[in-house]
Design an enzyme around this catalytic site. Structure first.
Site, PDB file in Angstrom:
ATOM      1  N   ASP A  80      72.728 -50.834 -32.810  1.00 17.76           N
ATOM      2  CA  ASP A  80      71.549 -50.154 -32.278  1.00 17.76           C
ATOM      3  C   ASP A  80      70.730 -49.686 -33.485  1.00 17.76           C
ATOM      4  OD1 ASP A  80      69.613 -49.049 -30.705  1.00 17.76           O
ATOM      5  OD2 ASP A  80      70.966 -47.902 -29.435  1.00 17.76           O
TER       6      ASP A  80
HETATM    7  C1  BGC Z   1      67.741 -47.652 -28.293  1.00 20.19           C
HETATM    8  C2  BGC Z   1      67.959 -49.081 -27.857  1.00 20.19           C
HETATM    9  C3  BGC Z   1      66.772 -49.943 -28.207  1.00 20.19           C
HETATM   10  C4  BGC Z   1      66.514 -49.807 -29.695  1.00 20.19           C
HETATM   11  C5  BGC Z   1      65.386 -50.676 -30.204  1.00 20.19           C
HETATM   12  C6  BGC Z   1      67.242 -47.545 -29.724  1.00 20.19           C
HETATM   13  O1  BGC Z   1      66.833 -46.255 -30.030  1.00 20.19           O
HETATM   14  O2  BGC Z   1      68.938 -46.938 -28.145  1.00 20.19           O
HETATM   15  O3  BGC Z   1      68.222 -49.108 -26.476  1.00 20.19           O
HETATM   16  O4  BGC Z   1      67.005 -51.264 -27.839  1.00 20.19           O
HETATM   17  O5  BGC Z   1      66.205 -48.462 -29.986  1.00 20.19           O
HETATM   18  O6  BGC Z   1      64.165 -50.223 -29.792  1.00 20.19           O
END
Ligand code: BGC
Length: 715
Positions: free
Chosen positions: A285
Site C-alpha cells: 500500500d
Molecule cells: C489506500 C489504498 C489506495 C492507495 C493508492 C492508500 O492510502 O489505502 O487503498 O489504493 O492509497 O491510492
C-alpha cells in the site's frame, strides 16, 4: 512462451533496471503550473487549497520531474495520472527512450466508477446482485481503459464489522460469504475473460489482510487475532479473488499478530504465493514499505526494503525504499539477486498479460464514446435503485398521488456529495441530487434554511429530510468514535418533527449509523448511502413507487455507537444475550441491532412455505416456495443461513450460505432452490485443518438474518 520471453528480458537487464520495475511511483509534475509543487503542498497543508484543487492543479501540468528516471529504466509504473496525453508521453519515454523499452503500467484507484460514478461498494453490496457487481466493474474498466489506465486498486474486500472504521464504505460489508462472491464478480468485471483485450484492466484485491479488524475501528491500527479467525473470516474473500484470476494483491497498512502485512512472509510467501499458487504481483500500500520503520519492525528504510522484498513483496508503492536501497542490498549480499528476479518476473508477467508489450499506447480514440456513456448511465441508475434499503415505512410510501413536498437538509442538493468516498470530482459526471430527482415528478420546494420552511409549512403535505454524512466523513482516515447524527442534523429533524408534517428521512452515509431517535421520529426512512450519478432519480423512483425497493443491509446498524462491532454471525457464547442481566449484552441498550443483517423492506409482502432439505452424497439441496402476496411486483432477496450446532471449536450462531434475487409479480410464486456443497460447510479448526464435521446443522431461509422458517439436517 511468455515465460521464456520474460526470462530473456530479465537476462538482459542490469540490476538497476530490474529494481526499477519494482518501483511504483506517484506523480511528480513540475511543468506548466504557476506555483511549485512544494508551495502547493504547503498551501494544501495550511488549508488554503482543498485536496480536490491540489489534485486538479497537478493534473494540468505537463512535465513530470521523474522523466529522466523513466528513461533510465528506474520506474516500473505510475499511479494517479488521468490525462491520456500525459500517460502517452510518459509511455513513449519508457518504450522509445529507455534501453530496455519495457512499457510502464499505469494505475489509478477506480473503486466505484470513473466518469460514471456508481454507488459506493457498501451500498452496492446491498443489492446482493453478483451480475451487477460484475457489470459496474466492467463499465468502470472500459472508461478507465479509454483514458490509458491499465490497473485499478480494487476490489477492496476487507471484512468490516466495526462501523467506526471509515473504510467500511469501500467494501462489501461484514459477511465473508457475500464478500467472497463480490470479490470474484469484481475481478471478472474489471479483467474480463482476457486482460489484453481492449477495455479490460488489471484488478488488485486489497488490503491483504484483516485491515478491517483494526483495534477499536481506528484506521491503520494494530490487528491481533487467532489464525483460525483470520482464515474463517478474513481470508476467504482473498482466496476467492485469486481463484477468480486476480492478477495483483495489495498488502494492508496494519500489522498482523506483530508483523506488518507488507513484510509478512507467512502471508505473502507461505499463503499467497505457495498455498494459493498466486503468480501475480504483490504490491505494497502507499508508503507501507517505509512505514515498517514507524512500526518499529525495521531500523531504517534500507532495512525495510530488505525485509519486505525478502518476505515476498514485489512492488513498492510510493516509498522509494526499493529503488533507493535494493541494489545496495544485493551488492552487499543481504538479498540474493534471484529474489529480485522473481519479483521482476511477476511485474513483467502482469505487463504481458495486459498486452502492454504489443500495444503500449492503447487505443485512446474512444475517450468520448456516447454509447458507452449512455449505457453506463443506465447501469448507474439500476445500481442506485438496487442499492437503496428501505428501513422504515409506516405506510406513507410509496407516494402514489400528487403531493406537495418540502425538501430540507443540505445534502439534498449537493451533487458532488453523492459521488462518495473514492470518486473524483474532477472526472465524475455531475450527479442528480435528491431535490432534482423529486422536483421532476411533483410539486416540490427546497429549503436550505429550515426556518423558511417552518414559516410556510401549511403549503406542504410531506417533508423529505436529507441527513447523514458528507462523502469525506467515511472512507480512508475517517474513523469516528461517535456514529450518530451530527447535532445539526438532529436539530433539523427535531424542528421538522414539531411542524407535525409526515417525515420521509433519506440517509446519505458511508457507514451504518446509530440513529434510533431518527427512525422513531420519521414516518419512513430510506437508506440511500452515496449512490453516485443517478442518486436523486433512484431515490425518487422509490419514493413515488416507480421502483419497489429490494436492497438489504450487508452490515448491522447499532442502536448506539458503543454497540459496534455488532454482527449477526458472532460466535456462540455460554450466556446468549436475552432479557436477563447475566447474559452477553450491554445493560444500557438493546442486545439486538437497530436493523439486522439482511434487513430491508419492500412495498409488497413475500410468503415462504414448503421448505425441503435433501442431503445427497456431495451436497445439500434446499428448496422453498416464495410467493408475492402483496399488490406490487417486486424482487425478493432469498437468504439461506446455517448453523453448525456442535463443533470442535465454537462456531458462529448463524452463517449466510446462499442468496438469490427472485423477481415475483403480484400473486406469482416460485420454487427457489439452493445447492450447498458439503465443502462449503468446512471451516478452519485450531490446527488450521479445513474440515467439515459430522453432526447436526440447522438451516433458516427467508427475508433476512432473523428468518424463522427453519429445518435441520445431519451430516
Ligand atoms: C489506500 C489504498 C489506495 C492507495 C493508492 C492508500 O492510502 O489505502 O487503498 O489504493 O492509497 O491510492
Amino acid at each position: 512462451m511468455i515465460e521464456k520471453r520474460i526470462s530473456e528480458i530479465i537476462s538482459n537487464l542490469s540490476l538497476e533496471e530490474k529494481v526499477g520495475q519494482l518501483n511504483l511511483t506517484g506523480r511528480s509534475p513540475v511543468g506548466g503550473a504557476d506555483v511549485t509543487i512544494t508551495d502547493m503542498e504547503q498551501m494544501l497543508q495550511m488549508g488554503k487549497i482543498s485536496q480536490e484543487e491540489f489534485d486538479s492543479a497537478l493534473q494540468d501540468v505537463t512535465i513530470d520531474s521523474q522523466e529522466d528516471d523513466v528513461a533510465a529504466g528506474k520506474i516500473g509504473g505510475f499511479l494517479g495520472y488521468i490525462k491520456p496525453n500525459i500517460i502517452r508521453h510518459l509511455q513513449q519515454i519508457a518504450v522509445e527512450k529507455s534501453k530496455s523499452g519495457i512499457p510502464l503500467i499505469m494505475g489509478l484507484d477506480v473503486i466505484h466508477g470513473l466518469k460514471t460514478v456508481f454507488p459506493i461498494p457498501l451500498a452496492e453490496s446491498c443489492s446482493f446482485d453478483d451480475e451487477l457487481f460484475e457489470q459496474t466493474a466492467a463499465a468502470a474498466a472500459k472508461e478507465s481503459w479509454n483514458i490509458g489506465i491499465d490497473w485499478t486498486y480494487a476490489p477492496m474486500i476487507d471484512i468490516a464489522r466495526d462501523s467506526r472504521w471509515g473504510r467500511i464504505a469501500e467494501g462489501a460489508g461484514q459477511d465473508t460469504y457475500l464478500a467472497s462472491r463480490y470479490a470474484a464478480a469484481k475481478v471478472r468485471g474489471f479483467q474480463g475473460d482476457d486482460l489484453s483485450k481492449n477495455g479490460n484492466i488489471a484488478s488488485c484485491a486489497k488490503h491483504y489482510v484483516a485491515y478491517g479488524a483494526c483495534e477499536g475501528g481506528v484506521d491503520y491500527d494494530a490487528v491481533d487475532m487467532s489464525l483460525q479467525k483470520l482464515w474463517n473470516v478474513y481470508m476467504p474473500p482473498f482466496k476467492s479473488a485469486v481463484e477468480a484470476g486476480a492478477v495483483s494483491v495489495m498488502t494492508a497498512f496494519n500489522d498482523l499478530n506483530g508483523i506488518p502485512c507488507t513484510a509478512n512472509s507467512y502471508l505473502l510467501k507461505d499463503v499467497l504465493k505457495t498455498q494459493f499458487d498466486f503468480d501475480g504481483v504483490i504490491v505494497s500500500d502507499s508508503m507501507s514499505v517505509e512505514e515498517c520503520v514507524a512500526h518499529g519492525y525495521a531500523v531504517d528504510r534500507k532495512d525495510a526494503a530488505g525485509k519486505c522484498i525478502d518476505a515476498g513483496l514485489d512492488m513498492d508503492m510510493h516509498s522509494r525504499c526499493f529503488i533507493d536501497h535494493l541494489c545496495e542490498l544485493v551488492r552487499e549480499g543481504t538479498i540474493s539477486e534471484e529474489v529480485i528476479d522473481e519479483a521482476v518476473r511477476r511485474v513483467l508477467r502482469l505487463k504481458f498479460r495486459l498486452g502492454l508489450f504489443d500495444n503500449p499506447y492503447r487505443d485512446i480514440n474512444a475517450v468520448n464514446d456516447p454509447v458507452l456513456a449512455e449505457n453506463n448511465r443506465k447501469l448507474a441508475h439500476r445500481a442506485a435503485r438496487e442499492s437503496i434499503v428501505l428501513l422504515k415505512n409506516n405506510g406513507v410510501l410509496p407516494l402514489l398521488k400528487k403531493k406537495k413536498i418540502a425538501v430540507v437538509g443540505s445534502l439534498a442538493d449537493m451533487p458532488y456529495q453523492m459521488i462518495g468516498t473514492w470518486a473524483r470530482e474532477d472526472l465524475a459526471i455531475k450527479p442528480v441530487t435528491l431535490f432534482e430527482g423529486i422536483n421532476g415528478r411533483t410539486e416540490c420546494r427546497y429549503f436550505l434554511d429550515v426556518s423558511e420552511f417552518e414559516a410556510q409549512k401549511e403549503n406542504f403535505d410531506f417533508v423529505v429530510v436529507a441527513v447523514g454524512e458528507n462523502r469525506a466523513e467515511s472512507g480512508e482516515a475517517a474513523s469516528r468514535a461517535y456514529i450518530g447524527l451530527s447535532e445539526e442534523d438532529k436539530k433539523l429533524i427535531e424542528i421538522v418533527k414539531q411542524t407535525g408534517k409526515k417525515i420521509i428521512t433519506v440517509l446519505f452515509n458511508g457507514r451504518p449509523l446509530a440513529i434510533p431517535e431518527v427512525v422513531e421520529a420519521s414516518d419512513a426512512v430510506i437508506e440511500a448511502w452515496h449512490l453516485g450519478l443517478e442518486a436523486g432519480s433512484a431515490i425518487a423512483d422509490v419514493i413515488f413507487g416507480d421502483y419497489n425497493p429490494s436492497g438489504r443491509l450487508t452490515v448491522e446498524f447499532p442502536n448506539r455507537s458503543g454497540q459496534t462491532p455488532i454482527y449477526y454471525n458472532h460466535l456462540k457464547t455460554g450466556k446468549p444475550a436475552r432479557d436477563f442481566k447475566f447474559s452477553a449484552r450491554y445493560q444500557d441498550t438493546s442486545y439486538s441491532p437497530l436493523f439486522p443483517f439482511g434487513y430491508g423492506l419492500s412495498y409488497t409482502e413475500y410468503k415462504y412455505s414448503d421448505l425441503s432439505v435433501v442431503v445427497n452424497e456431495d451436497n445439500i439441496t434446499v428448496g422453498v416456495t416464495v410467493k408475492n402476496t402483496g399488490d406490487m411486483d417486486g424482487t425478493e432477496i432469498v437468504q439461506l443461513y446455517i448453523q453448525d450446532v456442535v463443533g470442535s471449536i465454537v462456531r458462529p450462531v448463524k452463517e449466510l450460505k446462499g442468496y438469490k434475487r427472485v423477481e415475483l409479480a403480484t400473486n406469482e410464486e416460485k420454487r427457489v432452490e439452493f445447492i450447498i456443497k458439503k465443502s462449503e460447510l468446512c471451516f478452519y479448526d485450531n490446527e488450521l485443518n479445513y474440515v467439515v464435521e459430522s453432526g447436526e446443522f440447522k438451516l433458516w431461509i427467508g427475508h433476512d438474518s432473523t428468518a424463522t422458517l427453519c429445518s435441520e439436517f445431519i451430516l
